[in-house]
Scaffold this motif. Structure first.
Motif, PDB file in Angstrom:
ATOM      1  N   PRO A  79       0.816  -1.176  -0.049  1.00 51.65           N
ATOM      2  CA  PRO A  79      -0.105  -0.149   0.084  1.00 51.65           C
ATOM      3  C   PRO A  79       0.786   1.109   0.099  1.00 51.65           C
ATOM      4  O   PRO A  79       1.853   1.525   0.608  1.00 51.65           O
ATOM      5  N   VAL A  80       0.537   2.170  -0.920  1.00 48.23           N
ATOM      6  CA  VAL A  80       1.304   3.655  -1.094  1.00 48.23           C
ATOM      7  C   VAL A  80       0.911   4.496  -0.021  1.00 48.23           C
ATOM      8  O   VAL A  80      -0.177   4.614   0.603  1.00 48.23           O
ATOM      9  N   ALA A  81       1.948   5.186   0.344  1.00 54.95           N
ATOM     10  CA  ALA A  81       1.945   6.377   1.330  1.00 54.95           C
ATOM     11  C   ALA A  81       2.736   7.802   1.142  1.00 54.95           C
ATOM     12  O   ALA A  81       3.461   7.798   1.849  1.00 54.95           O
ATOM     13  N   GLY A  82       2.454   8.088  -0.025  1.00 55.04           N
ATOM     14  CA  GLY A  82       3.115   9.326  -0.504  1.00 55.04           C
ATOM     15  C   GLY A  82       2.866  10.629   0.382  1.00 55.04           C
ATOM     16  O   GLY A  82       1.729  10.532   1.047  1.00 55.04           O
ATOM     17  N   GLY A  83       3.526  11.558   0.145  1.00 50.47           N
ATOM     18  CA  GLY A  83       2.936  12.829   0.562  1.00 50.47           C
ATOM     19  C   GLY A  83       3.835  13.224   2.006  1.00 50.47           C
ATOM     20  O   GLY A  83       4.764  12.773   2.328  1.00 50.47           O
TER      21      GLY A  83
END
Lengths: 83, 153
Positions: A79-83
């Motif tokens: 699962p992605v978690a950019g920012g």
């Protein structure tokens, strides 16, 4: 059997940059099952749970489970978690 | 900024940089004499998360997929809003107080620029293959959970 190299990203980097799994076909589902067995063998049920929410990619294409890959390398994307 | 990936189109630009994003001068990249509004968002690494002290975040990126997803995101935002848009995101170590993502949009009137920036950061968090490893003050490290791309299929 075919050997597929799995590139690790995000939390899967705890396993190293990549690892190999032996699969009976180049389908993403077969690779997913082989990776799951690998994680169980490594006693990493935590990563096996993440695997269920992860997706595979080949090059710059995200792959659905019924897809058959062309090459012998896939990326494993948690699962992605950019920012 | 040390960009290792950059895509430019007529109304938008996006890229990935090693280390923190530069915040100064971002507005210049979306300047348009017909635009009377410029909105910016800087995502900055904070010194705490989930009650734990943090010193930095180490960002992992799939360069090809992230570049492609950022470009698709820019196209979608520019299709929805009449804006000029720029988005940059970091790879690697970003310390507390430094920016890991910067977004700027300009438009004729403020509503579109503000809406574009807000949508862009919301969408970036759930669409772009980037991962965060939080580093604590005692160098303890933990990967943060995120949004499954599998659910998007």
């Amino acid at each position: 059997m075919i050997t597929v190299s799995v590139q690790c990203l995000g939390v899967f980097r705890e396993l190293g940059d990549d690892f190999d799994v032996d699969v009976e076909s180049r389908s993403v589902l077969a690779i997913r099952n082989a990776v799951s067995a690998h994680l169980v063998k490594l006693n990493r049920p935590d990563l096996d749970r993440v695997l269920r929410r992860s997706i595979f990619a080949e090059g710059d294409e995200l792959l659905k489970d019924h897809i058959v890959i062309e090459g012998s390398t896939v990326s494993l994307l948690p699962p992605v978690a950019g920012g | 900024m040390d960009l290792f990936s950059e895509i430019n189109e007529d109304r938008w630009k996006c890229g990935l940089t090693d280390g923190p994003c530069q915040t100064a001068g971002l507005d210049v990249l979306v300047t348009d004499p017909a635009h009377g509004a410029v909105a910016q968002f800087f995502g900055v690494v904070r010194n705490h998360n989930d009650g734990l002290a943090a010193a930095a975040v180490d960002y992992d990126v799939h360069p090809e997929l992230a570049s492609k997803a950022l470009a698709e995101l820019c196209r979608d935002i520019c299709a929805k809003y009449p804006v000029r848009l720029v988005i940059f995101h970091s790879r690697g170590l970003v310390r507390v107080g430094e920016a890991s993502v910067v977004i700027a949009a300009s438009s004729a009137h403020r509503k579109d620029a503000l809406g574009a920036v807000s949508d862009a950061i919301d969408q970036l968090k759930v669409r772009v293959p980037i991962w965060k490893k939080e580093i604590g003050l005692d160098d303890e490290q933990r990967w943060l959970d995120g949004h499954s791309l599998r659910e998007e299929q």
